[in-house]
Every structure is written in structure tokens, then in C-alpha cells.
Design a protein around this motif. Structure first.
Motif, PDB file in Angstrom:
ATOM      1  N   UNK A 190      10.646  -0.402  -5.338  1.00  0.00           N
ATOM      2  CA  UNK A 190       9.703   0.261  -4.441  1.00  0.00           C
ATOM      3  C   UNK A 190       8.998   1.437  -5.118  1.00  0.00           C
ATOM      4  N   UNK A 191       9.574   1.936  -6.210  1.00  0.00           N
ATOM      5  CA  UNK A 191       8.965   3.076  -6.905  1.00  0.00           C
ATOM      6  C   UNK A 191       8.071   2.605  -8.052  1.00  0.00           C
TER       7      UNK A 191
ATOM      8  N   UNK B 257      14.309   5.867  -6.358  1.00  0.00           N
ATOM      9  CA  UNK B 257      14.782   6.392  -5.071  1.00  0.00           C
ATOM     10  C   UNK B 257      16.170   5.866  -4.713  1.00  0.00           C
ATOM     11  N   UNK B 258      16.843   5.238  -5.667  1.00  0.00           N
ATOM     12  CA  UNK B 258      18.242   4.811  -5.509  1.00  0.00           C
ATOM     13  C   UNK B 258      18.436   3.829  -4.350  1.00  0.00           C
TER      14      UNK B 258
ATOM     15  N   UNK C 198       6.043  12.967   3.318  1.00  0.00           N
ATOM     16  CA  UNK C 198       6.302  12.212   2.092  1.00  0.00           C
ATOM     17  C   UNK C 198       7.721  11.651   2.102  1.00  0.00           C
ATOM     18  N   UNK C 199       8.632  12.459   2.653  1.00  0.00           N
ATOM     19  CA  UNK C 199      10.031  12.011   2.729  1.00  0.00           C
ATOM     20  C   UNK C 199      10.147  10.817   3.667  1.00  0.00           C
ATOM     21  N   UNK C 200       9.438  10.850   4.793  1.00  0.00           N
ATOM     22  CA  UNK C 200       9.549   9.732   5.734  1.00  0.00           C
ATOM     23  C   UNK C 200       8.820   8.502   5.198  1.00  0.00           C
ATOM     24  N   UNK C 201       7.731   8.721   4.457  1.00  0.00           N
ATOM     25  CA  UNK C 201       7.044   7.575   3.830  1.00  0.00           C
ATOM     26  C   UNK C 201       7.978   6.898   2.825  1.00  0.00           C
ATOM     27  N   UNK C 202       8.647   7.710   2.026  1.00  0.00           N
ATOM     28  CA  UNK C 202       9.605   7.179   1.044  1.00  0.00           C
ATOM     29  C   UNK C 202      10.737   6.439   1.756  1.00  0.00           C
ATOM     30  N   UNK C 203      11.156   6.998   2.907  1.00  0.00           N
ATOM     31  CA  UNK C 203      12.249   6.400   3.670  1.00  0.00           C
ATOM     32  C   UNK C 203      11.907   4.981   4.137  1.00  0.00           C
ATOM     33  N   UNK C 204      10.638   4.778   4.516  1.00  0.00           N
ATOM     34  CA  UNK C 204      10.234   3.435   4.971  1.00  0.00           C
ATOM     35  C   UNK C 204      10.431   2.408   3.861  1.00  0.00           C
TER      36      UNK C 204
ATOM     37  N   UNK D 245       0.843  -1.208   0.000  1.00  0.00           N
ATOM     38  CA  UNK D 245       0.000   0.000   0.000  1.00  0.00           C
ATOM     39  C   UNK D 245       0.873   1.249   0.000  1.00  0.00           C
ATOM     40  N   UNK D 246       1.928   1.206   0.815  1.00  0.00           N
ATOM     41  CA  UNK D 246       2.808   2.373   0.904  1.00  0.00           C
ATOM     42  C   UNK D 246       3.560   2.585  -0.414  1.00  0.00           C
ATOM     43  N   UNK D 247       3.948   1.480  -1.028  1.00  0.00           N
ATOM     44  CA  UNK D 247       4.657   1.534  -2.300  1.00  0.00           C
ATOM     45  C   UNK D 247       3.796   2.253  -3.346  1.00  0.00           C
ATOM     46  N   UNK D 248       2.545   1.890  -3.362  1.00  0.00           N
ATOM     47  CA  UNK D 248       1.645   2.502  -4.333  1.00  0.00           C
ATOM     48  C   UNK D 248       1.417   3.983  -4.014  1.00  0.00           C
ATOM     49  N   UNK D 249       1.276   4.261  -2.726  1.00  0.00           N
ATOM     50  CA  UNK D 249       1.073   5.651  -2.301  1.00  0.00           C
ATOM     51  C   UNK D 249       2.279   6.518  -2.671  1.00  0.00           C
TER      52      UNK D 249
END
Lengths: 471, 263
Positions: A373-374, A313-314, A250-256, A48-52
Motif C-alpha cells: 500500500x506504500x 506502514x507495517x 493523513x493518519x486516517x487516510x493511511x488507516x484505510x 488513488x488513495x495509495x498514491x496519495x
């Protein structure tokens, strides 16, 4: 030794011949996916987070002009100086200018793929600056005079013993054993600390730029990024325009997603947000901060059919899961970006003509897209690049014309069935006893490494037509 | 001339299934197609083999020649669309028709591609998910120990993982021992194996040796591309491994030589 993407096949051949290195790659190819998969399985919201996050990234890219302007405004308000660099050379010159304005001699550098992309270290060293990489992996390869073999673990190709030998040779520290990894790491720490304390400029990268507050986010496992950012009086953050995200959340969501995908951790050891220079009430921090935003053809990519590549996101998961990367290693790609993401990015950042082998270094197995993940459709983008190679006639004529001929024949079923019927029957007669061919005309690529199994008999279509005639 | 594409359907009242044989089975391993027909008829289907079929166009498509294969895609869609179902003994060719044809085509043809895609199935998926095949009162086919190679397109584009294993369990009496790293590509990759033979060889070498560690006598799979690659490499290295398509196992058709074996 420097390798280039136009000699990918030669580089790969050399890499395949190095048994010790191949063993390390086999081990990494086994363990890095296990670490990632365990971390993802233990985190029930991953999909879900990946899609978000993908949607957030796409939204940010769709409105890049707006968010860049907001980011710049906020970053300036925080006391930063913001520079835009159109090309890699521009970024290098901007950084050198800043260093020279401060008469800086010693530079402490955190890990940054952007500065790898622009070749900043070489550029600064040519101007006689003393640049030291402070991420342990980057430090090791800097000492060895090599380039990163992996975007997250630049020295993953080195065994502990190789690092030991390297340190004994490069560090003038007298008699010592260094026979365990703690001692090896301890020696690097000692040397790096001295450099941190004397450095006049710190250079770091960024994992994300937050538009709403003008902060940049950096994650490390060694804390070296924070030392680069906080000890020297001047800080330069080198990053690229597509790192931008609207909000801190958004940055912390991406970080997860990033940490789980990259190293299988649930959290990196250090996660820092940098606002700008030291404020009056602050006890430490840099006195002056610069943010250099690199474009280097990214806005061209944004306007192209390959824009999804900018969602990257490298994390390196596509490298870890790619059977070709795991077979030949990162150096064979001859680029700072390797594996599936590198095979898309390198031709886009340099030229398809020069890097034409890279999009072909893919079996379309789809494992990279599965773990990305992206949600970047990497195999599709690689095939689209092969399409561009066909259109631009970069593909070797024997493949381009051979496949066209095959497709033309396949469009004429009667002719196809008749011709294949004759050819296959002859092959069957020639090879039925042995069951396979060691050599076959026009199939040299195949038979150089494996036998060609003999056709079972007449073609199915021949047999089927004959059956129908009888009934 | 084949006026009505359904003319050659086998008799009965069941749904009409068009078999897309695939070029590799047509040319190199016709038994895969004959066994597919047998299995489909056991579920009560009427099987038809449209004579306008040749190849789905993957070699050119995956090499990036999108333009040439558009007419080929249309030709195959037209040949397959009269049937109730399309069944293919290959995950990669089924993936091509289900996922890539609709992306390649526009307008009416896109709709037709989507309609064909909706009724197209890889054979183990069809025999498990659509019209499940049952052993009934027949004795299970006795097989030596088997390991199964998941082909990438079937696995990731179509989600085929459990189906072949369930079918082997239902129809055959055998021990299935799994390959280590079973989801890693065997290095075939269509033209990849000929364009980058050395890298492909490293991958298929690993696969052959993984198969050896399982102790299985037979390596089965659902895609001839992978199987030809694995069998060809095993032959070259002198490794004793019987490589067969899953349809051969499910029909107990083990008398003829395995892929790459002599008579």
C-alpha cells in the motif's frame, strides 16, 4: 528456539521439513491474499488513495525534522513527556527508568513491533519486572517462549490445538477441556483482565503520530491497547520517528489502506487517538504519559538509497503475498521483521554481512510491490542490496566470479556462439535419449531438486548461421 | 562480418522486426526462435536476427552485478535499435530491456535504451496488441487440453495476461483450464533456484501439482526459465506433464519432444 538471519538457509530447511507447519502456511498463503484482494476490490478508491498516501509519506519523510519538532511541541503541550532514543538499548533503558521511578512491578504491554525490535520484554524481565503481553497472539507466543512469525499476526503459525495444549500446561486452573476456541480465548481474557487491573505501567506502540496535534494513533482488534493505555496510572508509548504524519486526516487516510492490506477488514475494531495524561475534567486515563521515539538507524536509512523503505506502514501484505515467506514462515528469517519488508529492513538495521542471505530470498516475482500500500519498490530495493553485496564482495566468489565470466563471454558474441555451440551439441548428444539430466557438472544447485532438460539440438545461432550460408 | 544488421531480414515490405532470441531459446530450445520467426512472418513482418546478440544480462543483473552488464546492455541496444520493432519470446528478457536497461544507463545511452524500450515487445503482446495475427481461412490447430503458466515478469512488468489466452483461442482449438493460484511464482527466479534450491523446490513442486489438478495435458508458458524449471521438476517427480513454449502451440509444432522429454 532462537534463530538468526545468518543461518537463513538452515532455518528454512528445517521449516520446510515440518509438515504440520507447512500445511498452516499453505492455507494462510491461500487465504490472506483472498481477504486482502476482496477488501481492496470493494473499495473503489484504493489505487488513488495509495498514491496519495505515498506522497504524504514521502513529504513527511522529506520534512521529518520539521514535523518531528512540531509533534514534540504539540505533545509536550498536551502534557506528555517526550524522549528520543538513538538505539534500541537507549529505548529499553528509558522505559526501565520510568518503571523504576514508579516502583512498578507489573507491566501490561500492547503489541508493538518497536519493542520487539529492541528486545524490551527480555530487558525488563532481566530487571525482574513482570511484563505481560496483552494482544492475544503476542500473549500466546510469550507463553510459548517464541518470537512473532508475522508482523501483524504473531501467532499465525500456531494451530488452535497447539494453543490449547499450551494453555493447559501454562495456566494453573485445574481440570478443564478447552475444546473450543471460545473457551481458549475466554481463558486468556480472564487472565489478561486480572493483569490489566493490577498493572502499574502500560506500554503500547503507535501506528501513526500526528504532528499537528501531538496525538498518536493506535489500531487493535481486541481493545487491549486501550486497556493498556487507560487502566494503569502510567502510559509509555514506544514508537519510531518515521511514524510521523502531518495531519490527523493523513493518519486516517493511511488507516484505510492499512486495515484492508493487513487483514482485509474495512475498519479495525478499535481505533484510538491518545492525546496525553488525564485532564482535570476527565474521569479516567493515565496520570502520566511518556512517548519514546526510536531512531535505531532510521535517519541513516533516510539519507541512503533505501529511504523508500521508511514509507512502510507495517501491514504485512508483502509477507502474505510472498511465495518465499509462505514457504518457510517468519521464524526462518531470524529477525523481528520478515518476508520482503524484513529482508530489506533487517540488513539495514543490523548488518548486510550478517543478513546477506535475506536479500537473496527473492525471485523478483514482484507480487509484494504489486500489493504494497506504500508503493515501496521492494524487489528493486532487494536487488540493490544484492548489488551492495557484490560491491562489498559479500557474495560468494563462485557466484560473483562465475557471473562476471558469463557476462564477459556474452560480450564476445562470436566466441560465445562458438563455445556454446560446441558445448550444447555435446550435451544434446549425451542427453537426447532420456531428455533430461539428473546430474550435471556446475549445475548442482539446479539438479539437486530438478532434472536439467536436454538441449533440443544444435544452438539456434548455429542452425541460423548455417541456413544463411546455404541461401 | 555483418556490416548492415538488417542484411539478413526476410524479404517483403512489412516492418522490420528484430528477433531477440534469448539465451535460453538459443541454447536449449531453438524451436522457440524458429516458431517465433514463422509467426512474425505470418503477420507480414520482415524478421531479422541480429548476430551480435547473446544474453540480456539478467543473471548478473539480478544477482546485483550492475557494473558488468552495462557494456552488454549497450551492445544489445546497438544490435537491436536499427529495427522498427524488437520482439522477444520471453517476458522477463523483454522486461529487462523495457524497464531495467533505461534505469541502468545514463545520458545518450539512456535515451537510446528508452527508444529501444518503446519498440520492444514480448511476442504474445506483439501478436495481439501491435500486429494482430489472424487465423484467416486456415483451420484451427487442434490441441489437447492446455493450462497456461503466467510468468511473473511478463505478468507484472508488462501486463501480459490476456494476450496468450486470446492467441490460443484465435489460432488453436483447445480447452484452456486455469491453474489455481496462477499468479504465484513457480520458484525459478533466475539464479534463485540454484542459490536456494530447497525453497525453490517447494514452490515448483506446488506448481507442478497445481498443473496436475487442472487435468490439462500440456502446460504452456511464455518464458523458458519457468518452463525448464517446471518441466525439470515434473521429470524428477515422475509427473506426466507436457511442457511447451506458447510459440510451439501457436505453430502447431508438437511433433518433437516436449521440454525435458526424450526422443
Amino acid at each position: 528456539m532462537e534463530q538468526h538471519s545468518d543461518t537463513f538457509l538452515e532455518n528454512a530447511s528445517k521449516a520446510l521439513g515440518n509438515k504440520a507447519q507447512a500445511d498452516i502456511r499453505d492455507l494462510l498463503g491461500l487465504f490472506t491474499p483472498l481477504l486482502r484482494n476482496a477488501a481492496v476490490d470493494n473499495f473503489e478508491h484504493f489505487e488513488a488513495l495509495r498514491h496519495h498516501v505515498k506522497r504524504v509519506r514521502q513529504h513527511s519523510l522529506d520534512n521529518l525534522d520539521h514535523y518531528l519538532a512540531t509533534y514534540e511541541q504539540q505533545a509536550l503541550k498536551n502534557g506528555n513527556r517526550v524522549h528520543f532514543a538513538n538505539s534500541g538499548d537507549d529505548l529499553n533503558s528509558i522505559v526501565l527508568d520510568i518503571c523504576q521511578q514508579h516502583n512498578a512491578q507489573r507491566i501490561a504491554k500492547g503489541k508493538s513491533m518497536i519493542t520487539e525490535e529492541t528486545g524490551l520484554n527480555d530487558f525488563l524481565q532481566r530487571a525482574n519486572l513482570d511484563v505481560m503481553e496483552t494482544d492475544l497472539g503476542e500473549y500466546i507466543i510469550q507463553q510459548a517462549g517464541e518470537t512473532p512469525s508475522h508482523i501483524v499476526g504473531p501467532a499465525l503459525h500456531k494451530s488452535a490445538d497447539e494453543v490449547r495444549q499450551l494453555f493447559l500446561q501454562k495456566h494453573d486452573l485445574g481440570e478443564r477441556e478447552l475444546d473450543n476456541t471460545e473457551d481458549i480465548v475466554g481463558e486468556a481474557r480472564q487472565i489478561l483482565r486480572e493483569h490489566f487491573l493490577k498493572a502499574q505501567v502500560g506500554i503500547i506502540g503507535a501506528n501513526a503520530l500526528v504532528a499537528e496535534d501531538g496525538y498518536s494513533m493506535l489500531v487493535t482488534n481486541e481493545g487491549n491497547g486501550d486497556l493498556c493505555a487507560n487502566l494503569p496510572p502510567v502510559l509509555i508509548i514506544c514508537t519510531s520517528v518515521e511514524r510521523i504524519l502531518p495531519r490527523a486526516e493523513d493518519a486516517t487516510a493511511m488507516l484505510r489502506l492499512l486495515v484492508r492490506s493487513a487483514t482485509g477488514q474495512s475498519q479495525t475494531c478499535y481505533t484510538s487517538f491518545y492525546s496525553g495524561p488525564r485532564r482535570e475534567q476527565d474521569v479516567d486515563g493515565p496520570l502520566e504519559t511518556h512517548i519514546v521515539l526510536l531512531d535505531n538507524r532510521r535517519t541513516e536509512i533516510l539519507a541512503s538509497d533505501y529511504r523508500e523503505m521508511l514509507q512502510c506502514i507495517r501491514c504485512g501484505a508483502c509477507l502474505n503475498h510472498c511465495p518465499i515467506y509462505n514457504s518457510v514462515g517468519g521464524h526462518a528469517y531470524g529477525s523481528v521483521y520478515m518476508g520482503p519488508m524484513g529482508s530489506v529492513l533487517t540488513p539495514l538495521l543490523s548488518s548486510l554481512e550478517e543478513s546477506n542471505a535475506l536479500p537473496n530470498a527473492c525471485t523478483s516475482c514482484g507480487r509484494c510491490a504489486e500489493v504494497c500500500p506504500a508503493e515501496i519498490p521492494l524487489p528493486d530495493l532487494l536487488r540493490d542490496l544484492r548489488h551492495q553485496e557484490t560491491v562489498e564482495k559479500i557474495t560468494a566468489p563462485r557466484w560473483r566470479i562465475g557471473l562476471k565470466l558469463h557476462t564477459w563471454l556474452a560480450r564476445n558474441p562470436r566466441l560465445y556462439h562458438w563455445l556454446t555451440g560446441v558445448g550444447i551439441h555435446l550435451l544434446h548428444l549425451a542427453g537426447r535419449k532420456r531428455g533430461s539430466f539428473r546430474k550435471l557438472p556446475l549445475a548442482g544447485g539446479w539438479t539437486s531438486q530438478r532434472d536439467f532438460p536436454t538441449p533440443q539440438g544444435k544452438t539456434f545461432m548455429q542452425q541460423y548461421r548455417a541456413q544463411r550460408k546455404q541461401s | 562480418m555483418d556490416t548492415n544488421p538488417l542484411d539478413n531480414a526476410s524479404p517483403g515490405h512489412g516492418p522490420v522486426v528484430a528477433l531477440f532470441v534469448t539465451c535460453l531459446a538459443d541454447l536449449l530450445r531453438p524451436s522457440v526462435a524458429f516458431n517465433s520467426i514463422k509467426l512474425l512472418e505470418q503477420t507480414g513482418c520482415r524478421v531479422v536476427v541480429p548476430l551480435q546478440q547473446t544474453c540480456c544480462g539478467q543473471p548478473a543483473y539480478n544477482s546485483g552485478d550492475y557494473e558488468s552488464i552495462i557494456p552488454l546492455a549497450k551492445q544489445l541496444i546497438a544490435a537491436l535499435e536499427p529495427a522498427d520493432y524488437v520482439v522477444i519470446p520471453s517476458g522477463s528478457c523483454a522486461g529487462m530491456i523495457c524497464h531495467h536497461y533505461p534505469q541502468l544507463l545514463d545520458g545518450d545511452w539512456r535515451d537510446r535504451a528508452l527508444q529501444v524500450a518503446a519498440k520492444t515487445f514480448e511476442i504474445t503482446s506483439f501478436l495481439s496488441d501491435i500486429l494482430p495475427i489472424k487465423r484467416g481461412h486456415r483451420a484451427a490447430i487442434k490441441l489437447p487440453s492446455v493450462t497456461y503458466h503466467d510468468s511473473c515478469a511478463g505478468l507484472r512488468e508488462l501486463g501480459i495476461k490476456e494476450q496468450p489466452r486470446q492467441l490460443l483461442q484465435e489460432l488453436c482449438d483447445t480447452e484452456l483450464s486455469e491453474l489455481p493460484q496462477t499468479e504465484v511464482c513457480c520458484g525459478f527466479g533466475g539464479t534463485f533456484c540454484a542459490k536456494m534450491p530447497e525453497i525453490s523446490a517447494k514452490m515448483v513442486h506446488d506448481k507442478v501439482h497445481s498443473a496436475q489438478t487442472t487435468g490439462a495435458t500440456i502446460l504452456a508458458g511464455g518464458d523458458l526459465g519457468c518452463l525448464l524449471n517446471i518441466a525439470g521438476r515434473a521429470r524428477r517427480e515422475g509427473v506426466d506433464l507436457e511442457v511447451r513454449h506458447i510459440t510451439e502451440l501457436l505453430c502447431g509444432d508438437l511433433d518433437g519432444p516436449a521440454i525435458g522429454e526424450g526422443e
